[in-house]
Design an enzyme around this catalytic site. Structure first.
Site, PDB file in Angstrom:
ATOM      1  N   SER A 179      35.035  14.044 -14.923  1.00 58.12           N
ATOM      2  CA  SER A 179      34.145  14.790 -14.033  1.00 58.12           C
ATOM      3  C   SER A 179      32.703  14.525 -14.422  1.00 58.12           C
ATOM      4  O   SER A 179      32.409  14.144 -15.562  1.00 58.12           O
ATOM      5  CB  SER A 179      34.435  16.294 -14.146  1.00 58.12           C
ATOM      6  OG  SER A 179      33.425  17.072 -13.527  1.00 58.12           O
ATOM      7  N   TYR A 192      36.659  24.017 -18.817  1.00 58.73           N
ATOM      8  CA  TYR A 192      36.906  22.836 -17.983  1.00 58.73           C
ATOM      9  C   TYR A 192      35.982  21.681 -18.372  1.00 58.73           C
ATOM     10  O   TYR A 192      36.425  20.553 -18.587  1.00 58.73           O
ATOM     11  CB  TYR A 192      36.699  23.229 -16.524  1.00 58.73           C
ATOM     12  CG  TYR A 192      36.729  22.090 -15.532  1.00 58.73           C
ATOM     13  CD1 TYR A 192      37.929  21.616 -15.022  1.00 58.73           C
ATOM     14  CD2 TYR A 192      35.544  21.511 -15.070  1.00 58.73           C
ATOM     15  CE1 TYR A 192      37.963  20.580 -14.089  1.00 58.73           C
ATOM     16  CE2 TYR A 192      35.561  20.484 -14.138  1.00 58.73           C
ATOM     17  CZ  TYR A 192      36.772  20.026 -13.654  1.00 58.73           C
ATOM     18  OH  TYR A 192      36.796  19.011 -12.731  1.00 58.73           O
TER      19      TYR A 192
END
Length: 286
Positions: A179, A192
């Site tokens: 990400s 995350y």
């Protein structure tokens, strides 16, 4: 209207229970169902995709099938979404295998690979895409169990799956979804974002470890993407503005990620390994 125009913020405020479903999203994500055209780039390949029921995983599954690959989809419990994806794979003339269950458990990861080998005889492509995230405004709000679950799902599973798959791969490709948060961590996504940094590091190390086996390992670093993960893990006011701060001014449709995965999975990427490919709508990743 082009589907990318439909997701320009402000988006409708909405909320779902985790892990979320495609049918409840407004507007509905575009996975390339009507637009992706294959050209035989993955003809005869056998692929495993975690989180392949919806979002990026579904877009990749559709693209892989239209490029000629049989696809096993691993997913948590979103049966309706997974069955929809399987139908698109089968409409492309390829074999679809569905395996529900929780990849945070090592035994289930090994079972996924066993089922792929039973169905296909080998594995050519492993896409580690499934992820868990939740939003927290303060450190003290993050339960210990949530921190552990995020790590087990997002990074431990990649280790278990890769370790189980490699003995059944004669060359091929492993593609991990990291990400933009790996380089620019969002403070409200601390667990995350931390795992996404670990994924990038895992990818670089694994690429070196498996080079002698002719297995290439890369990762894709998406920016904001319109998937069920968003309305199921973010408050409605953040969903409304999702992707607005990026230079392109909107989140990506899942279909906009799929061509990168196809490229990395294909033999054309024979000298691409250890790379991070950013798909971030104009935001630089350093």
């Amino acid at each position: 209207m082009d589907s990318t125009e439909e997701i320009k913020p402000p988006l409708p405020e909405q909320q779902q229970d985790v892990p979320g479903t495609t049918a409840e999203m407004n507007p509905r994500p575009d996975h390339g169902e009507e637009s992706y055209r294959g050209s035989g780039r993955l003809e005869g390949k056998k692929a495993v995709i975690t989180g392949g029921d919806s979002g990026i995983g579904r877009a990749v599954a559709i693209a892989f099938a239209r490029e000629g690959a049989d696809v096993l989809i691993s997913y948590l419990n979103e049966d309706e979404d997974a069955q929809d994806t399987a139908r698109w794979i089968e409409q492309a003339g390829r074999k679809a295998v569905l395996v529900p269950g929780d990849i945070s458990a090592a035994d289930h990861c090994r079972a996924i690979i066993d089922k792929a080998v039973d169905a296909f005889g080998r594995i050519d492509i492993l896409v580690n895409n499934a992820a868990h995230q939740m939003t927290f405004e303060a450190l003290e709000d993050i339960p210990d169990e949530e921190w552990e679950l995020t790590f087990r799902t997002n990074i431990h599973a990649m280790f278990f799956l890769a370790k189980a798959a490699v003995p059944h791969m004669k060359g091929g490709a492993i593609i991990n979804t990291t990400s933009v948060n790996a380089d620019m961590p969002k403070q409200t996504l601390l667990p995350y974002a931390t795992t996404k940094g670990a994924i990038q590091n895992f990818t670089g190390g694994l690429a070196q470890l498996l080079a002698s086996k002719d297995i290439r390992v890369n990762c894709v670093a998406p920016g904001p993407v319109w998937t069920p993960l968003i309305p199921s893990t973010m408050p409605p006011e953040q969903v409304k503005e999702f992707g607005q701060s990026y230079p392109i001014g909107r989140p990506a449709q899942p279909k906009e990620l799929a061509p990168v995965y196809v490229m990395l999975a294909s033999d054309e990427a024979s000298y691409v390994s250890g790379a991070t490919v950013a798909v971030t709508g104009g935001k630089p990743v350093i």
